[in-house]
Design an enzyme around this catalytic site. Structure first.
Site, mmCIF file in Angstrom:
data_model
loop_
_atom_site.group_PDB
_atom_site.id
_atom_site.type_symbol
_atom_site.label_atom_id
_atom_site.label_comp_id
_atom_site.label_asym_id
_atom_site.label_seq_id
_atom_site.Cartn_x
_atom_site.Cartn_y
_atom_site.Cartn_z
ATOM 1 N N SER A 145 -29.504 8.496 -62.974
ATOM 2 C CA SER A 145 -30.482 8.671 -64.050
ATOM 3 C C SER A 145 -31.855 8.945 -63.457
ATOM 4 O O SER A 145 -32.188 8.458 -62.359
ATOM 5 C CB SER A 145 -30.559 7.411 -64.912
ATOM 6 N N TYR A 158 -30.662 -1.723 -66.134
ATOM 7 C CA TYR A 158 -29.994 -0.413 -66.160
ATOM 8 C C TYR A 158 -30.539 0.481 -65.055
ATOM 9 O O TYR A 158 -29.778 1.048 -64.244
ATOM 10 C CB TYR A 158 -30.210 0.239 -67.532
HETATM 11 P P1 NAP Z 1 -22.577 8.450 -74.114
HETATM 12 O O1 NAP Z 1 -22.686 9.693 -74.926
HETATM 13 O O2 NAP Z 1 -23.186 7.189 -74.614
HETATM 14 O O3 NAP Z 1 -21.033 8.220 -73.764
HETATM 15 C C1 NAP Z 1 -20.692 7.093 -73.017
HETATM 16 C C2 NAP Z 1 -19.293 7.235 -72.497
HETATM 17 O O4 NAP Z 1 -18.973 6.081 -71.713
HETATM 18 C C3 NAP Z 1 -18.253 7.297 -73.609
HETATM 19 O O5 NAP Z 1 -17.193 8.115 -73.187
HETATM 20 C C4 NAP Z 1 -17.807 5.845 -73.729
HETATM 21 O O6 NAP Z 1 -16.469 5.718 -74.237
HETATM 22 C C5 NAP Z 1 -17.874 5.386 -72.276
HETATM 23 N N1 NAP Z 1 -18.116 3.946 -72.133
HETATM 24 C C6 NAP Z 1 -19.152 3.234 -72.635
HETATM 25 N N2 NAP Z 1 -19.035 1.928 -72.311
HETATM 26 C C7 NAP Z 1 -17.902 1.819 -71.580
HETATM 27 C C8 NAP Z 1 -17.209 0.729 -70.997
HETATM 28 N N3 NAP Z 1 -17.635 -0.537 -71.086
HETATM 29 N N4 NAP Z 1 -16.049 0.977 -70.339
HETATM 30 C C9 NAP Z 1 -15.565 2.238 -70.260
HETATM 31 N N5 NAP Z 1 -16.174 3.309 -70.794
HETATM 32 C C10 NAP Z 1 -17.321 3.102 -71.457
HETATM 33 O O7 NAP Z 1 -23.211 8.652 -72.656
HETATM 34 P P2 NAP Z 1 -24.077 9.866 -72.068
HETATM 35 O O8 NAP Z 1 -25.395 9.864 -72.718
HETATM 36 O O9 NAP Z 1 -23.251 11.097 -72.038
HETATM 37 O O10 NAP Z 1 -24.312 9.342 -70.575
HETATM 38 C C11 NAP Z 1 -23.370 9.622 -69.548
HETATM 39 C C12 NAP Z 1 -23.948 9.155 -68.226
HETATM 40 O O11 NAP Z 1 -25.217 9.768 -68.011
HETATM 41 C C13 NAP Z 1 -24.215 7.658 -68.155
HETATM 42 O O12 NAP Z 1 -23.945 7.181 -66.862
HETATM 43 C C14 NAP Z 1 -25.697 7.535 -68.426
HETATM 44 O O13 NAP Z 1 -26.244 6.366 -67.850
HETATM 45 C C15 NAP Z 1 -26.198 8.786 -67.752
HETATM 46 N N6 NAP Z 1 -27.476 9.233 -68.285
HETATM 47 C C16 NAP Z 1 -27.592 9.648 -69.566
HETATM 48 C C17 NAP Z 1 -28.833 10.058 -70.037
HETATM 49 C C18 NAP Z 1 -29.029 10.546 -71.436
HETATM 50 O O14 NAP Z 1 -30.192 10.805 -71.803
HETATM 51 N N7 NAP Z 1 -27.994 10.708 -72.247
HETATM 52 C C19 NAP Z 1 -29.943 10.023 -69.191
HETATM 53 C C20 NAP Z 1 -29.788 9.593 -67.882
HETATM 54 C C21 NAP Z 1 -28.550 9.200 -67.432
HETATM 55 P P3 NAP Z 1 -16.172 5.704 -75.855
HETATM 56 O O15 NAP Z 1 -16.461 7.120 -76.329
HETATM 57 O O16 NAP Z 1 -14.757 5.338 -75.972
HETATM 58 O O17 NAP Z 1 -17.132 4.717 -76.444
#
Ligand code: NAP
Length: 253
Positions: A145, A158
């Site tokens: 991130s 986090y």
């Molecule tokens: P998201 O849309 O919230 O999706 C989260 C994913 O992780 C879903 O597939 C969810 O499964 C799974 N998940 C959540 N909790 C879990 C657990 N306890 N065990 C197993 N699986 C779990 O996430 P995203 O925004 O695409 O983010 C993806 C990655 O990018 C993450 O590592 C996040 O920290 C990083 N990131 C995101 C952003 C952003 O702005 N979006 C910014 C910086 C970094 P279900 O669908 O079954 O719930």
């Protein structure tokens, strides 16, 4: 060198993308599949969404597992091996994120973020990397991130797990480099996924966030895919231990 010679062909490779039912993980899973990989789509609760992603991938399976469970890393990898064979490409994307002021952080939420975002990833690498080393080919990609560089004061545990992850990547890169296995970190900035829909629906907060991004907009999940494909294929054969930031410039002071 023409495009087809650049090393993005993943035919015959098997990938596991944690948290690929939605968001960035889904986009990366579909990108890997377009390059020819077989893909295991992992989720925790949204099985319909995971199935919908797998339905778009010719050779795929879905695997369920809550990263908070002590035996999740082993169970998830076993399920993938049984259905698709050994894992060549491991994308550690799923994470948990809680907004709590520093003096309101509870031990429960602290531990959950450490376990899901760091410990489970370390254990999945311990389980998957030996076979990659034996095969003399492997790709490991962690999703970090921009908060490694600009931590949010209401997400300190986090942000710290993401920095820990990047430290782990640099240390393991030296271990794995002699064996044809690369490990890198991709650090997204603000990407418009389910995770931040609610927070960004507040207009004042949204404007404050956009003011921090030189490109003045959030990114789309698909904008993380080219960087991920570089680091998961032969195109990135001489790249290891890096932190590739996809953030519209947000990390800049
Ligand atoms: P998201 O849309 O919230 O999706 C989260 C994913 O992780 C879903 O597939 C969810 O499964 C799974 N998940 C959540 N909790 C879990 C657990 N306890 N065990 C197993 N699986 C779990 O996430 P995203 O925004 O695409 O983010 C993806 C990655 O990018 C993450 O590592 C996040 O920290 C990083 N990131 C995101 C952003 C952003 O702005 N979006 C910014 C910086 C970094 P279900 O669908 O079954 O719930």
């Amino acid at each position: 060198m023409n495009l087809s010679d650049m090393g993005y062909d993943l035919t015959g490779k098997t990938a596991l993308v944690t948290g690929s039912s939605r968001g960035i993980g889904k986009a990366i899973a579909l990108g890997l599949a377009q390059c020819g990989a077989s893909v295991a789509v992992h989720y925790v609760g949204h099985s319909d969404e995971a199935q919908a992603v797998a339905d778009q991938i010719p050779n795929s399976c879905i695997v369920q597992g809550d990263l908070l469970d002590d035996d999740a890393p082993r169970k998830i990898l076993t399920q993938v091996r049984e259905q698709l064979g050994e894992i060549d490409i491991l994308v550690l994307n799923a994470s948990m994120q809680f907004r709590q002021a520093w003096d309101e952080v509870t031990r429960e939420k602290f531990d959950q973020q450490v376990i899901a975002n760091f410990r489970s990833e370390f254990e999945m690498i311990q389980l998957a990397a030996p076979q990659m080393i034996q095969n003399k080919w492997g790709r490991i990609l962690t999703i970090g991130s921009v908060q490694q560089h600009r931590p949010h004061s209401a997400m300190i545990p986090y942000a710290a797990t993401k920095s820990a992850q990047e430290t782990m990547v640099r240390a393991l890169a030296k271990e794995f480099a002699p064996h044809g296995v690369t490990i890198n970190n991709l650090a997204p900035g603000v990407i418009l996924t389910d995770r931040n829909t609610e927070a960004l629906s507040n207009e004042d907060y949204r404007q404050k966030v956009m003011d921090m991004i030189p490109m003045s907009r959030g990114g789309e999940a698909r904008e993380c895919v080219p960087a991920a494909l570089l680091l998961c294929s032969n195109a990135g054969s001489y790249i290891t231990g890096i932190d590739l930031i996809v953030d519209g410039g947000m990390r800049l002071p």
